[in-house]
Design a protein around this motif. Structure first.
Motif, PDB file in Angstrom:
ATOM      1  N   GLU A 164      45.587  33.958  25.654  1.00 49.96           N
ATOM      2  CA  GLU A 164      44.713  35.060  26.061  1.00 49.96           C
ATOM      3  C   GLU A 164      43.491  35.166  25.170  1.00 49.96           C
ATOM      4  O   GLU A 164      42.370  35.389  25.654  1.00 49.96           O
ATOM      5  CB  GLU A 164      45.495  36.376  26.064  1.00 49.96           C
ATOM      6  N   GLU A 165      43.683  35.010  23.886  1.00 54.17           N
ATOM      7  CA  GLU A 165      42.558  35.067  22.952  1.00 54.17           C
ATOM      8  C   GLU A 165      41.571  33.941  23.219  1.00 54.17           C
ATOM      9  O   GLU A 165      40.351  34.130  23.213  1.00 54.17           O
ATOM     10  CB  GLU A 165      43.091  34.980  21.520  1.00 54.17           C
ATOM     11  N   THR A 166      42.115  32.749  23.477  1.00 52.55           N
ATOM     12  CA  THR A 166      41.253  31.596  23.751  1.00 52.55           C
ATOM     13  C   THR A 166      40.476  31.778  25.047  1.00 52.55           C
ATOM     14  O   THR A 166      39.265  31.504  25.112  1.00 52.55           O
ATOM     15  CB  THR A 166      42.099  30.313  23.825  1.00 52.55           C
ATOM     16  N   LEU A 167      41.148  32.241  26.103  1.00 49.60           N
ATOM     17  CA  LEU A 167      40.465  32.451  27.384  1.00 49.60           C
ATOM     18  C   LEU A 167      39.328  33.451  27.242  1.00 49.60           C
ATOM     19  O   LEU A 167      38.271  33.300  27.882  1.00 49.60           O
ATOM     20  CB  LEU A 167      41.469  32.933  28.438  1.00 49.60           C
ATOM     21  N   GLU A 168      39.508  34.450  26.422  1.00 51.70           N
ATOM     22  CA  GLU A 168      38.446  35.430  26.196  1.00 51.70           C
ATOM     23  C   GLU A 168      37.263  34.778  25.477  1.00 51.70           C
ATOM     24  O   GLU A 168      36.107  35.013  25.820  1.00 51.70           O
ATOM     25  CB  GLU A 168      38.989  36.592  25.374  1.00 51.70           C
ATOM     26  N   LYS A 169      37.547  33.947  24.499  1.00 53.42           N
ATOM     27  CA  LYS A 169      36.477  33.307  23.718  1.00 53.42           C
ATOM     28  C   LYS A 169      35.628  32.366  24.565  1.00 53.42           C
ATOM     29  O   LYS A 169      34.438  32.201  24.303  1.00 53.42           O
ATOM     30  CB  LYS A 169      37.092  32.529  22.550  1.00 53.42           C
ATOM     31  N   ILE A 170      36.245  31.736  25.562  1.00 52.13           N
ATOM     32  CA  ILE A 170      35.508  30.729  26.342  1.00 52.13           C
ATOM     33  C   ILE A 170      35.017  31.268  27.683  1.00 52.13           C
ATOM     34  O   ILE A 170      34.460  30.515  28.480  1.00 52.13           O
ATOM     35  CB  ILE A 170      36.388  29.479  26.590  1.00 52.13           C
ATOM     36  N   SER A 171      35.178  32.548  27.924  1.00 53.91           N
ATOM     37  CA  SER A 171      34.884  33.107  29.249  1.00 53.91           C
ATOM     38  C   SER A 171      33.409  33.049  29.632  1.00 53.91           C
ATOM     39  O   SER A 171      33.084  33.125  30.813  1.00 53.91           O
ATOM     40  CB  SER A 171      35.370  34.556  29.334  1.00 53.91           C
ATOM     41  N   ASP A 172      32.521  32.937  28.649  1.00 54.58           N
ATOM     42  CA  ASP A 172      31.092  32.894  28.984  1.00 54.58           C
ATOM     43  C   ASP A 172      30.524  31.478  28.954  1.00 54.58           C
ATOM     44  O   ASP A 172      29.311  31.281  29.083  1.00 54.58           O
ATOM     45  CB  ASP A 172      30.289  33.795  28.042  1.00 54.58           C
ATOM     46  N   VAL A 173      31.393  30.473  28.818  1.00 56.94           N
ATOM     47  CA  VAL A 173      30.927  29.084  28.857  1.00 56.94           C
ATOM     48  C   VAL A 173      30.640  28.709  30.308  1.00 56.94           C
ATOM     49  O   VAL A 173      31.510  28.861  31.166  1.00 56.94           O
ATOM     50  CB  VAL A 173      31.991  28.129  28.273  1.00 56.94           C
ATOM     51  N   PRO A 174      29.431  28.254  30.637  1.00 57.82           N
ATOM     52  CA  PRO A 174      29.129  27.866  32.021  1.00 57.82           C
ATOM     53  C   PRO A 174      30.080  26.771  32.498  1.00 57.82           C
ATOM     54  O   PRO A 174      30.475  25.889  31.728  1.00 57.82           O
ATOM     55  CB  PRO A 174      27.686  27.356  31.948  1.00 57.82           C
ATOM     56  N   LEU A 175      30.419  26.825  33.780  1.00 60.49           N
ATOM     57  CA  LEU A 175      31.408  25.909  34.347  1.00 60.49           C
ATOM     58  C   LEU A 175      30.776  24.660  34.954  1.00 60.49           C
ATOM     59  O   LEU A 175      31.419  23.961  35.743  1.00 60.49           O
ATOM     60  CB  LEU A 175      32.229  26.644  35.407  1.00 60.49           C
ATOM     61  N   VAL A 176      29.543  24.400  34.617  1.00 63.64           N
ATOM     62  CA  VAL A 176      28.855  23.200  35.099  1.00 63.64           C
ATOM     63  C   VAL A 176      28.287  22.467  33.888  1.00 63.64           C
ATOM     64  O   VAL A 176      28.124  23.055  32.818  1.00 63.64           O
ATOM     65  CB  VAL A 176      27.725  23.563  36.091  1.00 63.64           C
ATOM     66  N   PRO A 177      27.978  21.175  34.012  1.00 64.37           N
ATOM     67  CA  PRO A 177      27.399  20.441  32.876  1.00 64.37           C
ATOM     68  C   PRO A 177      26.084  21.075  32.413  1.00 64.37           C
ATOM     69  O   PRO A 177      25.349  21.655  33.212  1.00 64.37           O
ATOM     70  CB  PRO A 177      27.156  19.045  33.453  1.00 64.37           C
ATOM     71  N   LYS A 178      25.794  20.950  31.136  1.00 66.16           N
ATOM     72  CA  LYS A 178      24.599  21.577  30.580  1.00 66.16           C
ATOM     73  C   LYS A 178      23.329  21.110  31.280  1.00 66.16           C
ATOM     74  O   LYS A 178      22.431  21.914  31.556  1.00 66.16           O
ATOM     75  CB  LYS A 178      24.486  21.298  29.076  1.00 66.16           C
ATOM     76  N   TRP A 179      23.247  19.815  31.598  1.00 70.37           N
ATOM     77  CA  TRP A 179      22.031  19.310  32.225  1.00 70.37           C
ATOM     78  C   TRP A 179      21.771  20.019  33.557  1.00 70.37           C
ATOM     79  O   TRP A 179      20.629  20.328  33.888  1.00 70.37           O
ATOM     80  CB  TRP A 179      22.107  17.789  32.441  1.00 70.37           C
ATOM     81  N   PHE A 180      22.860  20.299  34.285  1.00 72.31           N
ATOM     82  CA  PHE A 180      22.691  20.942  35.580  1.00 72.31           C
ATOM     83  C   PHE A 180      22.490  22.452  35.422  1.00 72.31           C
ATOM     84  O   PHE A 180      21.718  23.053  36.179  1.00 72.31           O
ATOM     85  CB  PHE A 180      23.895  20.667  36.471  1.00 72.31           C
ATOM     86  N   PHE A 181      23.162  23.054  34.460  1.00 68.91           N
ATOM     87  CA  PHE A 181      22.976  24.487  34.223  1.00 68.91           C
ATOM     88  C   PHE A 181      21.528  24.780  33.844  1.00 68.91           C
ATOM     89  O   PHE A 181      20.944  25.770  34.298  1.00 68.91           O
ATOM     90  CB  PHE A 181      23.924  24.978  33.127  1.00 68.91           C
ATOM     91  N   ASP A 182      20.930  23.925  33.041  1.00 66.24           N
ATOM     92  CA  ASP A 182      19.516  24.101  32.675  1.00 66.24           C
ATOM     93  C   ASP A 182      18.628  24.040  33.917  1.00 66.24           C
ATOM     94  O   ASP A 182      17.650  24.801  34.037  1.00 66.24           O
ATOM     95  CB  ASP A 182      19.087  23.029  31.676  1.00 66.24           C
ATOM     96  N   ARG A 183      18.955  23.160  34.862  1.00 65.62           N
ATOM     97  CA  ARG A 183      18.164  23.063  36.093  1.00 65.62           C
ATOM     98  C   ARG A 183      18.361  24.309  36.960  1.00 65.62           C
ATOM     99  O   ARG A 183      17.420  24.774  37.617  1.00 65.62           O
ATOM    100  CB  ARG A 183      18.544  21.795  36.865  1.00 65.62           C
ATOM    101  N   LEU A 184      19.584  24.843  36.988  1.00 61.95           N
ATOM    102  CA  LEU A 184      19.835  26.070  37.739  1.00 61.95           C
ATOM    103  C   LEU A 184      19.044  27.233  37.169  1.00 61.95           C
ATOM    104  O   LEU A 184      18.472  28.048  37.913  1.00 61.95           O
ATOM    105  CB  LEU A 184      21.325  26.399  37.733  1.00 61.95           C
ATOM    106  N   ILE A 185      19.002  27.339  35.858  1.00 61.28           N
ATOM    107  CA  ILE A 185      18.226  28.421  35.228  1.00 61.28           C
ATOM    108  C   ILE A 185      16.754  28.289  35.589  1.00 61.28           C
ATOM    109  O   ILE A 185      16.091  29.281  35.931  1.00 61.28           O
ATOM    110  CB  ILE A 185      18.413  28.398  33.701  1.00 61.28           C
ATOM    111  N   ALA A 186      16.238  27.062  35.526  1.00 58.53           N
ATOM    112  CA  ALA A 186      14.821  26.844  35.850  1.00 58.53           C
ATOM    113  C   ALA A 186      14.522  27.212  37.298  1.00 58.53           C
ATOM    114  O   ALA A 186      13.445  27.718  37.620  1.00 58.53           O
ATOM    115  CB  ALA A 186      14.446  25.385  35.588  1.00 58.53           C
TER     116      ALA A 186
END
Length: 467
Positions: A164-186
């Motif tokens: 439970e502690e671990t799931l809370e710590k990682i809950s805001d990690v995007p679920l897509v690769p960084k390269w694609f997340f950056d494109r989504l933000i743009a």
């Protein structure tokens, strides 16, 4: 490579730690070992060799280690792989939280073992001891990973204690690769990008396109009618071939977003229409039902064979031609054309979670160039005054908006026909300021706990030839 110190009370209880060395290296396979070994091997093929998951999990032509399993074991392999790929960035973040130093660059197979073990501990209804023990056995049986067996044991057991502690710590990690997340933000801004990322956690619904009377079929199948006119089934509706109306050809499976492009033409009675890149045929069937005389074109004869089989079940007919679209020249131009172009398929990751791990930015660029070539040629096949709908299931504007913008910029004989948002209640936000369709997986909140929300990410634009 060192495990971060575990100062919890649980870590001091040595009786809880099962020494990895207790496992005999040459013992017969334990129950469940073959399943984990198959999942690990296929995960490695997807992540390292970028092989499509659907191909590996094909019952006839799939990976041999998968085909050798029973159907119940295959189901667990599928569950492990889908959960692993949907949650991959968070699983890797959870593992890294427990390591003082990262895994060696060459330890990719070890990381795959850890991922398969961790996904069972964090996200699947599998007993922790089973997931841990089988992962340790995998490490012990692999000469490359044997020296890390104790590490595998320690990491996975600690994940179980600190779930439970671990799931809370990682809950805001995007679920897509960084390269694609950056494109989504743009493209969409940070808030929408994260919402798209979170939609990975929502398995895709099963939507149907009906030949007639969607309301009646929704009632008969206990589904709901969507703003697109599709019927959405509730989860666990049953096996598709066993449902009422399937054998008789009254409907076909087609995501709500995928049904939109063909609907943009309206009535096609008496029109000659080309469906380019047509297989597997859902859009072809829509065009036929709209009254058109349809020519379905695809590069692959095998794919067209599947299209013809689908049309046969639906009691519909269309001319089919297997050819390279870039060289196709009809005897006379068409009244309308649907070009659902090959793309990165990043809008379909809820049903195909491997897509983002088998594609990269270079693939998007290459596919966008192909789409532009196809669109320019498609325009030459269209009558003056005719309509072309260009679409694809990519979330990246480089494959959609940018392609159409470039073509319009230097083809003065072509104009954009703006889509009316009022004609699409509940999807008005999907109509862009330029009058194009842009659906996102995070759209279409059904507001009903027993009906799945969301739809595929899709782009569509309506163009008219002027001269």
């Amino acid at each position: 490579m060192v495990l971060k110190p575990d100062r919890s009370k649980a870590s001091s209880d040595k009786k809880r730690e099962k020494p990895a060395g207790e496992l005999r290296r040459h013992q017969p396979d334990r129950p469940g070992f073959a399943v984990r070994a198959a999942a690990t091997k296929i995960l490695g093929a997807v992540l390292e060799r970028r092989l499509p998951l659907d191909g590996a999990l094909d019952n006839e032509h799939g990976n041999p280690v998968y085909k050798a399993l029973s159907e119940s074991d295959r189901a667990l392999v599928r569950a492990i792989l889908h959960a692993s790929l949907r949650n991959l960035p968070r699983i890797e973040a959870a593992i890294d939280l427990l390591l003082e130093t990262p895994l060696p660059d060459g330890a990719r197979s070890l990381r795959h073992v850890l991922i398969v073990g961790a996904v069972q501990v964090l996200y699947l209804d599998v007993p922790d001891h089973s997931a841990v023990d089988l992962a340790v056995e995998q490490a012990n049986r692999d000469p490359r990973n044997r020296r890390f067996a104790k590490l595998v044991n320690a990491v996975l057991r600690r994940l179980g204690r600190e779930k439970e502690e671990t799931l809370e710590k990682i809950s805001d990690v995007p679920l897509v690769p960084k390269w694609f997340f950056d494109r989504l933000i743009a493209a969409y801004g940070a808030e929408k990008a994260f919402a798209i990322s979170q939609s990975q956690l929502q398995p895709a619904a099963i939507d149907l396109t009906t030949k007639s009377n969607a309301d009646e079929w929704a009632q008969r199948l206990s589904g709901v009618v969507l703003p697109t006119g599709s019927v959405r089934l509730r989860p666990f509706a049953g096996a598709i071939p066993s449902l009422d109306g399937f054998a008789e050809g009254h409907w076909w499976v087609q995501d709500a977003a995928a049904s939109i492009p063909a609907r943009l033409f309206g009535d096609l009675t008496g029109k000659r229409v080309a469906d380019l890149c047509a297989a597997p045929g859902g859009k072809t069937a829509q065009l036929v039902m709209a009254g058109a005389s349809v020519t379905a074109i695809d590069l692959s004869e095998n794919r067209l064979r599947r299209l013809r089989s689908n049309l046969e079940r639906l009691h519909l007919q269309a001319e089919t031609i297997a050819t390279d679209l870039t060289t196709f020249l009809p005897d006379e131009p068409f009244d309308a054309i649907l070009l659902d172009a090959p793309c990165s398929s990043t809008g379909t990751t809820r049903r195909h979670p491997d897509v983002l791990w088998t594609k990269d930015a270079d693939d998007i660029k290459r596919l966008a160039m192909l789409q532009e070539r196809l669109l320019r040629h498609a325009v030459s096949l269209l009558k003056v005054g005719g309509t072309i709908v260009f679409s694809n299931c990519s979330l990246d504007p480089e494959e959609g908006e940018a392609v159409v913008a470039r073509v319009l910029a230097d083809m003065p004989n072509l104009e954009r026909v703006a889509i009316d948002p009022t004609a699409w209640p509940a999807l008005e936000d999907a109509i862009t300021p330029l009058g194009e369709f842009r659906t996102l997986p995070s759209m279409l909140d059904m507001k009903q706990p027993d009906v799945t929300s969301g739809l595929d990410g899709f782009y569509a634009a309506v163009l008219r030839r002027l001269a």
